[in-house]
Design a protein around this motif. Structure first.
Motif, PDB file in Angstrom:
ATOM      1  N   LEU A  93      -1.187  12.574  -6.045  1.00 41.09           N
ATOM      2  CA  LEU A  93      -1.380  11.409  -6.907  1.00 41.09           C
ATOM      3  C   LEU A  93      -1.657  11.837  -8.343  1.00 41.09           C
ATOM      4  O   LEU A  93      -1.108  11.263  -9.289  1.00 41.09           O
ATOM      5  N   LEU A 135       2.735   2.480  -7.674  1.00 43.12           N
ATOM      6  CA  LEU A 135       1.968   2.954  -6.528  1.00 43.12           C
ATOM      7  C   LEU A 135       2.150   2.012  -5.351  1.00 43.12           C
ATOM      8  O   LEU A 135       2.035   0.789  -5.496  1.00 43.12           O
ATOM      9  N   THR A 136       2.446   2.585  -4.192  1.00 45.63           N
ATOM     10  CA  THR A 136       2.480   1.810  -2.960  1.00 45.63           C
ATOM     11  C   THR A 136       1.485   2.413  -1.980  1.00 45.63           C
ATOM     12  O   THR A 136       0.982   3.521  -2.187  1.00 45.63           O
ATOM     13  N   LYS A 156      -5.267   1.957  -4.880  1.00 41.33           N
ATOM     14  CA  LYS A 156      -4.206   1.821  -5.892  1.00 41.33           C
ATOM     15  C   LYS A 156      -4.753   1.176  -7.164  1.00 41.33           C
ATOM     16  O   LYS A 156      -4.518   1.669  -8.270  1.00 41.33           O
ATOM     17  N   ASP A 174      -0.939  -5.709 -11.012  1.00 44.28           N
ATOM     18  CA  ASP A 174      -1.400  -5.586  -9.638  1.00 44.28           C
ATOM     19  C   ASP A 174      -0.567  -6.428  -8.679  1.00 44.28           C
ATOM     20  O   ASP A 174      -0.318  -7.611  -8.923  1.00 44.28           O
ATOM     21  N   THR A 228       1.106  -1.726  -9.009  1.00 46.54           N
ATOM     22  CA  THR A 228       0.823  -1.545  -7.588  1.00 46.54           C
ATOM     23  C   THR A 228       1.663  -2.495  -6.748  1.00 46.54           C
ATOM     24  O   THR A 228       2.040  -3.581  -7.194  1.00 46.54           O
ATOM     25  N   HIS A 271       3.497   7.176  -3.254  1.00 49.72           N
ATOM     26  CA  HIS A 271       2.944   6.443  -2.120  1.00 49.72           C
ATOM     27  C   HIS A 271       1.633   7.091  -1.709  1.00 49.72           C
ATOM     28  O   HIS A 271       1.576   8.298  -1.451  1.00 49.72           O
ATOM     29  N   ILE A 272       0.558   6.300  -1.674  1.00 50.02           N
ATOM     30  CA  ILE A 272      -0.744   6.814  -1.233  1.00 50.02           C
ATOM     31  C   ILE A 272      -0.765   6.753   0.288  1.00 50.02           C
ATOM     32  O   ILE A 272      -0.894   5.680   0.877  1.00 50.02           O
TER      33      ILE A 272
END
Length: 358
Positions: free
Chosen positions: A40, A56-57, A64, A182, A227, A246-247
């Motif tokens: 990240l 970011l997903t 996120k 967001d 996000t 992707h987190i």
């Protein structure tokens, strides 16, 4: 349990509610407690290096949104400018909103008053409110250069009296800002496509003020974090303009336990006793629910933090196993379990299995 305030039965006895522990509240939300993985951090640095938005997903609750606050804090840019996407959002709302109704009504009243110059006292800029990306683009030029685009400062105005609130204070000198868009996947289908040029060129127009284009100063370009909970596929043309990350929630038992332990240590050290059988049982309960085959909703990292916080408020003895104080654990199940079947399974685990290593 000492956290009992609401009884819901018998005679009403007025009690004083004990406010949440400010140390816990601060630990849960402070950017200082945020931990970014190496992947990240690399994605953030790439986005900063090439001036592209970072998309970011990941599961809800994986951090996120909080990344934007951590990044803004590290760059010394204050809090992010946040745009909460809705199912009714349109692209222009990311930049500004104009109150056509209030402006028209004020213009009509001024015309009917018959006072000399009354119409000139009604300015369109007093009925505009800048949203996250529009405000960030204006801030890149500083207050002096953008003053004519902003609502006039009226120190004696009553908030809401004429439909226009006094504007919020803004930095005087040119500055960059972190912009958080967001949950963009909540927006209508055309929303991302309508932003393509504006996101790439960091510019927008204000037809109501006769402004054809305001473009961000490249020396103070907005830093954009977007996000998505992956509820819908974003257009390829939009994805092409973003750096993507992707987190991922770790799947390896040892790796995920260490990752979450690091997060808890960073946020709760000195506030919660992060050891003992009760604490380990609380973690086991969280992993049990995440691994449950027919789970209705897997609990997120943020829900784990809430779980530990609720147990702390419930005066759980972290040194004792959960089965020995099951009433306290069972009272807090709704923090982790969000369906009746999940709650039943988790309750059975706490009552029968907690305290025994899996």
């Amino acid at each position: 349990m000492t956290f009992d305030v609401f009884k819901g039965r018998s005679a009403i006895e007025v009690v004083t509610r004990t406010p949440p522990d400010p140390r816990l509240a601060s630990a849960m939300t402070s950017p200082a407690g945020y931990i970014a993985s190496k992947g990240l951090a690399n994605a953030v640095n790439v986005a900063l290096a090439i001036g592209r938005p970072l998309l970011l997903t990941g599961e809800p609750g994986t951090g996120k949104t909080q990344l934007a606050y951590r990044l803004a804090a590290e760059l010394g840019l204050g809090e992010p400018l946040r745009f909460n996407t809705k199912s009714s959002s349109v692209a222009t709302e990311l930049f500004y909103q104009f109150d056509n109704v209030a402006h028209f009504a004020a213009s009509q009243l001024a015309a009917l008053s018959g006072k000399e110059g009354a119409d000139k006292a009604v300015e369109a800029r007093d009925y505009i409110r800048y949203s996250a990306l529009g405000e960030a683009i204006l801030r890149s030029h500083g207050l002096e250069k953008t003053a004519l685009y902003r609502p006039r400062v009226r120190p004696h105005a009553v908030v809401g009296a004429d439909g226009v609130d006094p504007p919020e204070p803004v930095p005087v000198q040119p500055t960059a800002a972190v912009v958080l868009i967001d949950e963009i996947d909540k927006a209508p289908r055309d929303f991302p496509n309508d932003l393509l040029n504006q996101i790439e060129n960091l510019e927008f127009a204000i037809p109501e003020l006769g402004v054809q284009c305001i473009r961000a100063d490249p020396d103070f370009s907005p830093i954009i974090i977007i996000t998505s909970n992956s509820e819908k596929q974003l257009p390829d043309a939009f994805l092409r303009r973003c750096v993507y990350h992707h987190i991922e929630f770790p799947t390896d038992e040892v790796a995920r336990r260490k990752a979450l332990q690091d997060i808890l240590d960073e946020r709760l050290k000195g506030v919660v006793a992060l050891d003992g059988q009760g604490y380990q049982d609380a973690l086991d309960a969280y992993f049990f629910l995440r691994d449950l085959r027919d789970v209705g909703k897997k609990p997120s990292t943020s829900e784990l933090l809430d779980w530990i916080q609720s147990l702390q408020r419930c005066k759980v003895d972290w040194s004792q196993p959960a089965a020995a104080q099951a009433d306290r654990f069972l009272a807090c199940l709704g923090v982790l379990a969000k369906t009746e079947s999940d709650k039943q399974a988790l309750g059975d685990f706490v009552s029968q299995s907690a305290g025994r290593r899996r």
